[in-house]
Each structure stands twice: as C-alpha cells, then as structure tokens.
Design a protein around this motif. Sequence first.
Motif, PDB file in Angstrom:
ATOM      1  N   CYS A 436       0.832  -1.209   0.000  1.00 48.60           N
ATOM      2  CA  CYS A 436       0.000   0.000   0.000  1.00 48.60           C
ATOM      3  C   CYS A 436       0.864   1.255   0.000  1.00 48.60           C
ATOM      4  N   LYS A 437       1.899   1.271   0.828  1.00 53.16           N
ATOM      5  CA  LYS A 437       2.770   2.449   0.894  1.00 53.16           C
ATOM      6  C   LYS A 437       3.568   2.623  -0.391  1.00 53.16           C
ATOM      7  N   TRP A 438       3.999   1.524  -0.970  1.00 52.47           N
ATOM      8  CA  TRP A 438       4.775   1.598  -2.213  1.00 52.47           C
ATOM      9  C   TRP A 438       3.952   2.244  -3.332  1.00 52.47           C
ATOM     10  N   ILE A 439       2.707   1.867  -3.431  1.00 53.69           N
ATOM     11  CA  ILE A 439       1.847   2.433  -4.473  1.00 53.69           C
ATOM     12  C   ILE A 439       1.638   3.926  -4.236  1.00 53.69           C
ATOM     13  N   LEU A 440       1.415   4.315  -2.982  1.00 58.83           N
ATOM     14  CA  LEU A 440       1.239   5.742  -2.680  1.00 58.83           C
ATOM     15  C   LEU A 440       2.493   6.543  -2.998  1.00 58.83           C
ATOM     16  N   ILE A 454     -12.212   6.490 -11.660  1.00 55.76           N
ATOM     17  CA  ILE A 454     -12.712   5.174 -11.235  1.00 55.76           C
ATOM     18  C   ILE A 454     -13.246   5.187  -9.808  1.00 55.76           C
ATOM     19  N   ASP A 455     -12.390   5.559  -8.850  1.00 52.16           N
ATOM     20  CA  ASP A 455     -12.753   5.424  -7.435  1.00 52.16           C
ATOM     21  C   ASP A 455     -12.192   6.609  -6.649  1.00 52.16           C
ATOM     22  N   LYS A 456     -13.064   7.438  -6.136  1.00 56.83           N
ATOM     23  CA  LYS A 456     -12.643   8.641  -5.424  1.00 56.83           C
ATOM     24  C   LYS A 456     -12.070   8.336  -4.044  1.00 56.83           C
ATOM     25  N   THR A 457     -12.195   7.107  -3.592  1.00 51.05           N
ATOM     26  CA  THR A 457     -11.706   6.750  -2.251  1.00 51.05           C
ATOM     27  C   THR A 457     -10.401   5.963  -2.286  1.00 51.05           C
ATOM     28  N   CYS A 458      -9.805   5.788  -3.467  1.00 51.98           N
ATOM     29  CA  CYS A 458      -8.661   4.863  -3.582  1.00 51.98           C
ATOM     30  C   CYS A 458      -7.472   5.310  -2.734  1.00 51.98           C
ATOM     31  N   ILE A 459      -7.132   6.598  -2.751  1.00 56.27           N
ATOM     32  CA  ILE A 459      -5.965   7.068  -1.993  1.00 56.27           C
ATOM     33  C   ILE A 459      -6.226   6.989  -0.497  1.00 56.27           C
ATOM     34  N   GLY A 460      -7.398   7.427  -0.088  1.00 58.65           N
ATOM     35  CA  GLY A 460      -7.736   7.346   1.333  1.00 58.65           C
ATOM     36  C   GLY A 460      -7.778   5.915   1.839  1.00 58.65           C
ATOM     37  N   ARG A 461      -8.222   4.994   0.998  1.00 62.46           N
ATOM     38  CA  ARG A 461      -8.289   3.580   1.390  1.00 62.46           C
ATOM     39  C   ARG A 461      -6.889   3.024   1.635  1.00 62.46           C
ATOM     40  N   LEU A 462      -5.951   3.345   0.766  1.00 63.24           N
ATOM     41  CA  LEU A 462      -4.582   2.860   0.938  1.00 63.24           C
ATOM     42  C   LEU A 462      -3.948   3.465   2.180  1.00 63.24           C
ATOM     43  N   GLN A 463      -4.181   4.746   2.397  1.00 64.23           N
ATOM     44  CA  GLN A 463      -3.618   5.406   3.576  1.00 64.23           C
ATOM     45  C   GLN A 463      -4.163   4.798   4.872  1.00 64.23           C
ATOM     46  N   HIS A 594       7.242 -25.035   9.430  1.00 62.19           N
ATOM     47  CA  HIS A 594       7.296 -24.017   8.382  1.00 62.19           C
ATOM     48  C   HIS A 594       5.889 -23.487   8.128  1.00 62.19           C
ATOM     49  N   SER A 595       5.822 -22.287   7.587  1.00 62.65           N
ATOM     50  CA  SER A 595       4.533 -21.650   7.303  1.00 62.65           C
ATOM     51  C   SER A 595       4.670 -20.743   6.090  1.00 62.65           C
ATOM     52  N   GLY A 596       3.508 -20.323   5.576  1.00 67.18           N
ATOM     53  CA  GLY A 596       3.519 -19.450   4.408  1.00 67.18           C
ATOM     54  C   GLY A 596       2.136 -18.935   4.092  1.00 67.18           C
ATOM     55  N   PHE A 597       2.042 -18.227   2.972  1.00 64.05           N
ATOM     56  CA  PHE A 597       0.734 -17.699   2.564  1.00 64.05           C
ATOM     57  C   PHE A 597       0.729 -17.392   1.076  1.00 64.05           C
ATOM     58  N   SER A 598      -0.470 -17.086   0.578  1.00 55.55           N
ATOM     59  CA  SER A 598      -0.666 -16.722  -0.830  1.00 55.55           C
ATOM     60  C   SER A 598      -1.448 -15.420  -0.894  1.00 55.55           C
ATOM     61  N   LEU A 599      -1.032 -14.553  -1.798  1.00 50.44           N
ATOM     62  CA  LEU A 599      -1.770 -13.319  -2.091  1.00 50.44           C
ATOM     63  C   LEU A 599      -2.046 -13.263  -3.570  1.00 50.44           C
ATOM     64  N   GLY A 600      -3.306 -13.018  -3.935  1.00 53.29           N
ATOM     65  CA  GLY A 600      -3.658 -12.887  -5.343  1.00 53.29           C
ATOM     66  C   GLY A 600      -3.274 -11.515  -5.866  1.00 53.29           C
ATOM     67  N   LEU A 601      -2.299 -11.477  -6.770  1.00 53.89           N
ATOM     68  CA  LEU A 601      -1.850 -10.193  -7.316  1.00 53.89           C
ATOM     69  C   LEU A 601      -2.999  -9.469  -8.013  1.00 53.89           C
ATOM     70  N   ASP A 602      -3.808 -10.215  -8.762  1.00 52.54           N
ATOM     71  CA  ASP A 602      -4.925  -9.597  -9.479  1.00 52.54           C
ATOM     72  C   ASP A 602      -5.923  -8.959  -8.503  1.00 52.54           C
ATOM     73  N   HIS A 603      -6.193  -9.630  -7.385  1.00 51.84           N
ATOM     74  CA  HIS A 603      -7.108  -9.075  -6.392  1.00 51.84           C
ATOM     75  C   HIS A 603      -6.509  -7.848  -5.711  1.00 51.84           C
ATOM     76  N   MET A 604      -5.194  -7.833  -5.554  1.00 55.10           N
ATOM     77  CA  MET A 604      -4.547  -6.655  -4.970  1.00 55.10           C
ATOM     78  C   MET A 604      -4.668  -5.461  -5.909  1.00 55.10           C
ATOM     79  N   VAL A 605      -4.585  -5.696  -7.217  1.00 49.84           N
ATOM     80  CA  VAL A 605      -4.780  -4.608  -8.187  1.00 49.84           C
ATOM     81  C   VAL A 605      -6.220  -4.101  -8.116  1.00 49.84           C
ATOM     82  N   LEU A 606      -7.175  -5.021  -7.987  1.00 52.32           N
ATOM     83  CA  LEU A 606      -8.579  -4.618  -7.829  1.00 52.32           C
ATOM     84  C   LEU A 606      -8.742  -3.733  -6.598  1.00 52.32           C
TER      85      LEU A 606
END
Length: 629
Positions: A436-440, A454-463, A594-606
């Motif tokens: 989130c910070k990298w994109i900002l 597209i979305d007037k709340t996008c910057i506030g949402r990331l912050q 051991h442990s791990g996780f998955s993040l959907g890149l496409d969903h993060m772009v959404l």
Amino acid sequence: MATEQQQEQPAAEVSMPVALAHSNYSNRVLLKTILKRDDVDGGERLVGERVLIGGWVKSSKEVIKDPVLPPPQSDDVVAEKEPKVDITCVELLQSRIPFFRSIIKVFGGGHYHLHDRQKLEQVAPRPPPPPPPSIAFLQVSDGSCVATLQVIVDSSIASPRQFLPIGTCILVEGVLMEPSERGKQVIELKVEKILHIGTVEHEKYPLAKKKLPFEMLRDYSQFRSRTTTVASVMRIRNALTFATHTFFQNHGFLDVQVPIITNTDCEGFSEKFQVTTLLEKADKKEKPTTVNDTEGVSLDVIKSSVKEKSKIVEELKRTDSNKEALAAALQDLRKTNELASQLEAREKSKPGTSLKADKVNFSEDFFAHKTYLIVSGRLHLESQACALGSVYSVGPRFRADSAKRVAEMSMIEIEMAFSQLEDAMRCAEDFFKFLCKWILDNCSEDLKFVLKRIDKTCIGRLQSMISSTFEKISYTEAVDNLKQVADNNFEKKLEWGAALAADHLSYLADEIHKKPVIIYNYPKEAKPFYARLNDDGKTVAAFDMVVPKAGTLISGSQNEERFDMLSSRIKELGLPREQYEWYLDLRRHGTVKHSGFSLGLDHMVLFTTGLTDIRDVIPFPRSYGKANN
C-alpha cells in the motif's frame, strides 16, 4: 569595475543542464521524463531541447493555415514586374473555346454536332489541386505516464492524413517549445523530422470509437492497454510486482520458480486443467470428428459468447451509451448468432466421436501419467524452503472452475522454514502494508487518474490500511460475532464447521470491526489437507486476511511437519497417496516447522484501483469460453 560586473552577472543567468532520460536501446526520450518533472516550472526548462520521441496518437486535429496575401502594389509596379509570357497557338485556341462555341451556335444552328463539341472541349487533364497548407496537433502517449505530449507537425513535412487517425504510431524528432496557447499543455514538441509512421486501418481499429465499455475492451486485449485507464492499471500492476520483489529480497527471501505442470493436486479436491497430448493423437487416428474438433470452434463457447454479448448490448442500451459503441455491439452479436446457428446445423448433420476417459491409456501420454496445470505452488515451495530457508514465487496458477470469473490468476506465494502461524500472519500484515505504501509513494500520477475516473476513495483507502491495526480473531469468535447479528441477510446459514462465505467475511471487516481482520484456527474441513492440526483435533493453524471493501486478500497456514499426522490426513480425505510420496519425503528426511501464505496479485490490483471485475486488471484474461489470443 566593468570586469568585476561581468564576472558577477553570469552567475544569475547560467541555466543548469536538464537531464532527459533516454531509452537505453532505442535512443528515444520517454515522455514521462518530459511531462513528469519535479521542477516548479513543470518542464519549461526543457524549452529548446532537441528530442526524439515515439508513441501512439490518442487524439488529433488539423488546422488549415490562413492564406498569406501579398502586399498591395500599384498598377505601374505590377506592369513593370509582370514578365512577358509567350502564348502558344494551342493555348490561345483553348482560351477562346467559349467564344467559338457561341459563334457556332449562332451560325451553325442544328448542324452543330455533339461529336464536334467534344473535340473542341478536349483539354489536357488538370491535376487535383493540392490540399491547403495545414498544421496537425497530435496528443501522443508512449505508455510511460498518464499525460500526453502535444506534437505539432506541419503539412510540409508529411501529409496529415497519414498520422491523424487515432492509434497511429509515430517516431519523430523535433524541438521542445512553449505552447502557443496556454492551457493544459506546459510544453509541446515541434516536429522537424518524421522517422516512422505506423498507419491504422481506421474502419477496423476498435479503439477508434469513443469510450468503449470494459466489456467490449475485453474482446480486444491486444489493444486495450492503449487506453488511458487500462494503461494506468497496468503500471500499478507493475509497481505491485516490483514492490513484491523488493520486499522479499530485502528480507532475505529467494525467488524460486515453481512448475506450471504437476502430477499433484495441491489442495486435495480442486478443479484442475488436465494436460495431455492424447487428444491430438486420437484426432489423427479418427477423422472426421465433430465440427467442433475439426474447425477448432466450440459450440458451447459460441453460445456462452452470445449470452455475454447480449448482456453487453442490454447494458449499453440502459446506460444510454454512445451510438457507435451500441451499433458495434449489435453487429458483433448478430455475427455471433449466425455462427452459432451454422455450427448447430452442421453438428446435427455430422456424427461425432469422443475420447472416453475410461479408454485412455495414460502410459502413452507425454508424461506417462496424468498431469495438470498447477493450482497452487505452496507444496513445491515447501521443498525449497526446507533447503534454502525463506522463498517466494510470483506466477500463474490455474483453476478449471466455471463459476469463477477467470481460470488463470497471478499469485504471490511464500514459504518460510523455522516459522509458525504467528510468524506468517505478521509477515502477511507487513507485506500488505508495504504494498500500500509503495503504491502511494511511486504511483501518485496514476492514483490521481484512478481517483478522478474510477474510485474517489482509492488514496484514502490505501492510507487507512497503512495506519490501521489489524484485528486478530479466531474462527470460533468470528462465528459467535456473526450469530449475534440480528438483522442479517446472509445467503448461507452459518454453523460452526462451515467455511465462512464472502458476505460473512465482508460483514466482519466492513461492519463489525471496520478495519482489516485476520481470522485464524479454522475447522480442518474448511482448509487444505496440509494445514497443521491443532491440539484440539478439530481446527488447523490456518488464517485469512480480510480487508474492508475487498474481502479475502491473503490466505495462509502453518503446514503439517509431522509425518504421521500428514499421512493420516491424506488417508482420511481419500487422496491418492502415490501423488504425495515426494511431499511426504520432506517429513521423512529433515522435517522442520514451516509456514507461508498466498496473495492474489490480481485481487490486490482490484483493491488498489477500485475496479470490480478481475478480468479488467489482467493483461490477457482467461475465463470460461474466452481465450481469444
């Protein structure tokens, strides 16, 4: 004194050289280095710089030059300057044709024949008059930023009709100048030389139409990144990918590529795409087959396309969209209906053959056994983590689930040796906030465009995500909280042991906690077989990270490191043990927590852009009935 003044004066006049970033491999200047200046003057210091730029025309207009009239002169001066011109007999005769015609009409009367008149009127063909001098104003984009550069081309350099159409590619050299009229443009390019023109067939170019909806753009994925919106989305997607590598490389992870083809069902009972060459061999042995096989066109796909195109037409009618887009959609639907009718008629008239699964001898297949496109890379990442420590992978994953909007998604997956559930949850939170910070910090211009279009709340949402503290609750606590909701409209009745539906998760993040929520310790039936069984024997060490307005973005777990426990889970679920022998070997030889996780890149772009359809953030989306290129 004069010498001292001369030495003091230049210090205020000397302008520092302006650095323009050139492409290392084409010698052109990227437009973002011209248009995205950090200087206070917004790029005016570049005036007078000679540059070579390339890009595609986004819009254009042609302005006819005002004719230059000669200064008035007296008759005597004109007579003196007018040269004497020798006139030939032919020219004199041609100039007198109207006079002779009148004489013939008077004296010749009815004896004047059409054939004779045509002979008199025969004159050498005159070339068409040259087009009037003009100036073309082009808005050019090269994809490096949102803004476009105004490029000015005089008709004396090249015919405007070659480069005026939208989509034309140009490579030009010229000088940067202050705009003649102040407006949005701070600087413009006056072209002196054209090095390349990639012309466009205007009638066939889909982006020549104005404001095509996303639904129609999906049929032209080869072109849609030329639109301002999709280009911004692709740059944000690129930034998220770069941020992913930056985060994990800075934390000592190694980038590992997992296979796309595997013989293992990575989650147990997932919908998989099977990989085989036997169908091609069967086609060669048995011909002709159905029309679908011989022509490579599936009737089911065409019918699915008809339904989707019908929805597009209805939506265009409801939204009162522009007439060009509606007309194009109607024509496309009519052609698709005609193709469907033809295929139905041919299929009825021809017998078909099929390759039955029970008759397939997979020992003759390319890999000599059943193989699939990979659903998840976490099992393979485990084998690397058990040797390299901490690893991650970014790549495509596939699910043959027609209920999902896409069959191919980009996933970011990690695996860490010597770590437990709490470590994975903490890493997931840090990683998400980093993105989130990298994109900002690095996509401010694209975010401003997204904010406007597209979305007037996008910057506030990331912050807000960066400053939020994540709520951590167990699955049991989540169920109890949801059961206390009096007036709920949940689609599915909630009982302990069932998987939490999307509306359950959204309600927890959006309404109850109003911030990101991490839900952990799920029932073992709701998570993959490899999640570590907790001491209660009912739950496993797995988690989901749920974000307001986005739902689940990250899913992870601590994986079972105990051989007996994992072997029992495989047997309990009835999974084919032979597929997992290599995976069990990791527990036989040098096992580790051991442990791990998955993040959907496409969903993060959404989530970042506020778009709602995942097909609009993937460069080449693959969905049921859709794989056009």
